[in-house]
Scaffold this motif. Structure first.
Motif, PDB file in Angstrom:
ATOM      1  N   SER A   1      -0.732   8.378  -4.904  1.00 50.74           N
ATOM      2  CA  SER A   1      -2.003   9.115  -4.832  1.00 50.74           C
ATOM      3  C   SER A   1      -1.804  10.486  -4.201  1.00 50.74           C
ATOM      4  CB  SER A   1      -3.038   8.327  -4.037  1.00 50.74           C
ATOM      5  OG  SER A   1      -2.715   8.371  -2.668  1.00 50.74           O
TER       6      SER A   1
ATOM      7  N   LEU B   1      -4.637  10.684   3.506  1.00 52.79           N
ATOM      8  CA  LEU B   1      -3.636   9.622   3.394  1.00 52.79           C
ATOM      9  C   LEU B   1      -3.426   8.909   4.720  1.00 52.79           C
ATOM     10  CD1 LEU B   1      -0.917  11.399   1.212  1.00 52.79           C
ATOM     11  CD2 LEU B   1      -2.596   9.733   0.457  1.00 52.79           C
TER      12      LEU B   1
ATOM     13  N   VAL C   1      -8.389   6.214  -3.796  1.00 55.50           N
ATOM     14  CA  VAL C   1      -7.821   6.392  -2.459  1.00 55.50           C
ATOM     15  C   VAL C   1      -8.630   7.420  -1.673  1.00 55.50           C
ATOM     16  CG1 VAL C   1      -5.778   7.202  -1.194  1.00 55.50           C
ATOM     17  CG2 VAL C   1      -5.499   5.663  -3.133  1.00 55.50           C
TER      18      VAL C   1
ATOM     19  N   VAL D   1      -5.865   0.478   4.913  1.00 54.09           N
ATOM     20  CA  VAL D   1      -5.461  -0.408   3.827  1.00 54.09           C
ATOM     21  C   VAL D   1      -4.414  -1.420   4.326  1.00 54.09           C
ATOM     22  CG1 VAL D   1      -3.546   0.742   2.635  1.00 54.09           C
ATOM     23  CG2 VAL D   1      -5.383  -0.244   1.323  1.00 54.09           C
TER      24      VAL D   1
ATOM     25  N   PRO E   1       0.803  -1.234   0.000  1.00 55.26           N
ATOM     26  CA  PRO E   1       0.000   0.000   0.000  1.00 55.26           C
ATOM     27  C   PRO E   1       0.831   1.278   0.000  1.00 55.26           C
ATOM     28  CG  PRO E   1      -0.693  -1.487   1.741  1.00 55.26           C
ATOM     29  CD  PRO E   1       0.565  -2.058   1.179  1.00 55.26           C
TER      30      PRO E   1
ATOM     31  N   VAL F   1       1.160   2.908  -3.476  1.00 59.66           N
ATOM     32  CA  VAL F   1      -0.096   3.509  -3.965  1.00 59.66           C
ATOM     33  C   VAL F   1      -0.407   4.786  -3.189  1.00 59.66           C
ATOM     34  CG1 VAL F   1      -2.586   3.145  -4.199  1.00 59.66           C
ATOM     35  CG2 VAL F   1      -0.999   1.311  -4.800  1.00 59.66           C
ATOM     36  N   THR F   2      -0.172   4.748  -1.853  1.00 60.04           N
ATOM     37  CA  THR F   2      -0.403   5.948  -1.044  1.00 60.04           C
ATOM     38  C   THR F   2       0.486   7.090  -1.533  1.00 60.04           C
ATOM     39  OG1 THR F   2      -0.848   4.521   0.850  1.00 60.04           O
ATOM     40  CG2 THR F   2      -0.497   6.835   1.317  1.00 60.04           C
TER      41      THR F   2
ATOM     42  N   TRP G   1      -6.319   6.415   4.998  1.00 64.16           N
ATOM     43  CA  TRP G   1      -6.177   5.360   3.983  1.00 64.16           C
ATOM     44  C   TRP G   1      -5.082   4.372   4.381  1.00 64.16           C
ATOM     45  CZ3 TRP G   1      -8.159   3.108  -0.258  1.00 64.16           C
ATOM     46  CH2 TRP G   1      -7.312   2.373  -1.088  1.00 64.16           C
ATOM     47  N   GLN G   2      -3.916   4.905   4.786  1.00 59.49           N
ATOM     48  CA  GLN G   2      -2.767   4.043   5.091  1.00 59.49           C
ATOM     49  C   GLN G   2      -3.107   3.022   6.177  1.00 59.49           C
ATOM     50  OE1 GLN G   2       0.702   4.832   3.673  1.00 59.49           O
ATOM     51  NE2 GLN G   2       0.792   2.658   4.113  1.00 59.49           N
TER      52      GLN G   2
ATOM     53  N   LEU H   1      -3.878  -0.481  -9.217  1.00 58.32           N
ATOM     54  CA  LEU H   1      -3.354   0.808  -8.760  1.00 58.32           C
ATOM     55  C   LEU H   1      -1.829   0.804  -8.773  1.00 58.32           C
ATOM     56  CD1 LEU H   1      -5.715   1.736  -5.762  1.00 58.32           C
ATOM     57  CD2 LEU H   1      -5.733   2.678  -8.055  1.00 58.32           C
TER      58      LEU H   1
ATOM     59  N   SER I   1     -10.874   6.384   1.437  1.00 59.82           N
ATOM     60  CA  SER I   1     -10.585   6.872   2.790  1.00 59.82           C
ATOM     61  C   SER I   1     -11.824   7.497   3.427  1.00 59.82           C
ATOM     62  CB  SER I   1      -9.404   7.841   2.798  1.00 59.82           C
ATOM     63  OG  SER I   1      -9.623   8.913   1.937  1.00 59.82           O
TER      64      SER I   1
END
Length: 422
Positions: A27, A207, A306, A214, A20, A23-24, A210-211, A152, A310
């Motif tokens: 994004s 972020l 993302v 994920v 992840p 991708v983070t 999301w982090q 992604l 989130s």
């Protein structure tokens, strides 16, 4: 010689290990971020190149903490907040995060639509915006998490175009090195506003959520229950660092491109990504323009899932609903409905008269205000033995975390002052 792994095998192994974090990181450079970096380059040349070096450790350390919170607690940031902190804290986060993320999605969809229209002038930008929204919606709902993660991850390769663009015209290496390693700060309102904008778009609250969430999804997919030990934490930190390094390089090369091409040609006012792309065309040639434009659409396709993911994690964890990209639509209806709503709301901003530029400014203010509060909470959780057990922050992590907190709090203060004093 068979025991010596070839470079390509090592590369494949490294690629497979990336999770992840990549991708983070990718994004983080969404179309609205690209607009901010382009504004900085066009307005001030290479003067803001150094920010990518300063921002990197701050971004990385906060994302590492979020990832660790996810793997230790097996729940997202919102879930941890809900369990261990007063309710008002949670609802305030929700109140600020929701509009900021929707505005961000709106600005990104508009940016992608406008760039689509530049590449194919016969098709109106709004059709492209609608097309990208529906495409993303279909993919997010239809594909299982592992496939979304893989798609992604491969989309991130598109971002490499930004590493090429600056070299399509002549560069002064000495000047670039000086701007990279010797910070320049000007005490005028606009320059400070750009610095704050850059920080706000690189250290973005969505972020953080999301982090953590994920990482939990990733854990579910590792068949055996993983033991959270030094080795796992190290692997996750490496993943986050790779993503953030990637993000920092993309930011660096966009500022370099616009700073060396547009600024030198006297184009100092760039408001949107499509303006940056169009301005590059006559100056750096068709290839630069094409690559820059493809990059914008690629980053949008990475960032919007993302962003919407989130927001959905935040809301579903707040209310204890079924959540997760690994679930099918009928297993987590609310989760997917929120994603769909956030995309459609973002798309609708273009029709209610909120321009992408305004959306960007509002997003920056809302992120700017919430980031310091969130960083303080993340630092508190990461040092809380009850929650984190053995995996609390080290002294270095705390030091960097507090520097990030101080810088973001100062930026928020300056941002609010600039916004309301003018």
């Amino acid at each position: 010689m068979h025991h010596k792994k070839s470079f390509s095998q090592k590369l494949v192994r490294f690629w497979k290990k990336l999770g992840p974090g990549l991708v983070t990181g990718a994004s983080d450079d969404d179309p609205s971020g690209i607009a901010t970096y382009s504004q900085a380059g066009a307005a001030y040349g290479l003067s803001t190149l150094w920010t990518s070096i300063v921002a990197f450790p701050l971004m990385a350390i906060i994302q590492q903490m979020c990832a660790r919170i996810g793997i230790v607690t097996s729940q997202g940031l919102t879930g941890t907040l809900k369990k261990h902190y007063p309710k008002p804290v949670l609802y305030l986060m929700l109140l600020f995060s929701f509009p900021a993320i929707v505005l961000n999605i709106g600005a990104d969809i508009a940016g992608m639509g406008a760039v689509g229209n530049l590449l194919f002038p016969a098709v109106d930008a709004t059709y492209f915006s609608v097309f990208f929204t529906l495409l993303l919606l279909g993919l997010i709902i239809y594909l299982p998490y592992q496939r979304i993660a893989a798609v992604l991850k491969y989309m991130c390769i598109v971002m490499l175009v930004y590493f090429v663009v600056p070299f399509l015209c002549k560069q002064d290496v000495g000047e670039i090195l000086k701007a990279t390693f010797i910070p320049e700060i000007r005490f005028d309102k606009d320059f400070i506003a750009i610095l704050v904008g850059i920080l706000g778009t690189t250290i973005s609250p969505y972020l953080f959520f999301w982090q953590a969430s994920v990482e939990v999804e990733e854990m579910k997919h590792k068949k055996k229950h993983l033991i959270v030990d030094k080795k796992l934490v190290h692997a996750i930190n490496k993943d986050v660092d790779t993503g953030m390094t990637f993000s920092g390089f993309v930011m660096y090369f966009i500022i370099l491109t616009t700073g060396s091409v547009l600024f030198k040609e006297g184009i100092h006012q760039i408001d949107t990504v499509e303006q940056a792309a169009s301005a590059l065309k006559p100056l750096a040639g068709n290839l630069a323009y094409l690559l820059f434009s493809i990059g914008v659409i690629g980053t949008g396709l990475i960032a919007i899932p993302v962003l919407s993911g989130s927001i959905s994690y935040i809301i579903t964890e707040t209310f204890g609903w079924e959540e997760g990209l690994d679930k099918k639509f009928h297993e987590a209806k609310a989760f997917y409905v929120i994603i769909a709503l956030s995309l459609l709301l973002g798309l609708s901003l273009n029709y209610v008269g909120i321009s992408p530029i305004k959306a960007l400014i509002y997003t920056a203010i809302l992120y700017g205000v919430t980031a310091p509060v969130l960083i303080a909470i993340i630092l508190h959780i990461s040092n809380n033995k009850e929650i984190m057990g053995e995996n609390v922050n080290t002294r270095t992590e705390n030091m960097l975390g507090f520097v990030a907190l101080a810088i973001m709090a100062a930026s928020a203060g300056i941002l609010l002052y600039l916004q309301f004093a003018s």
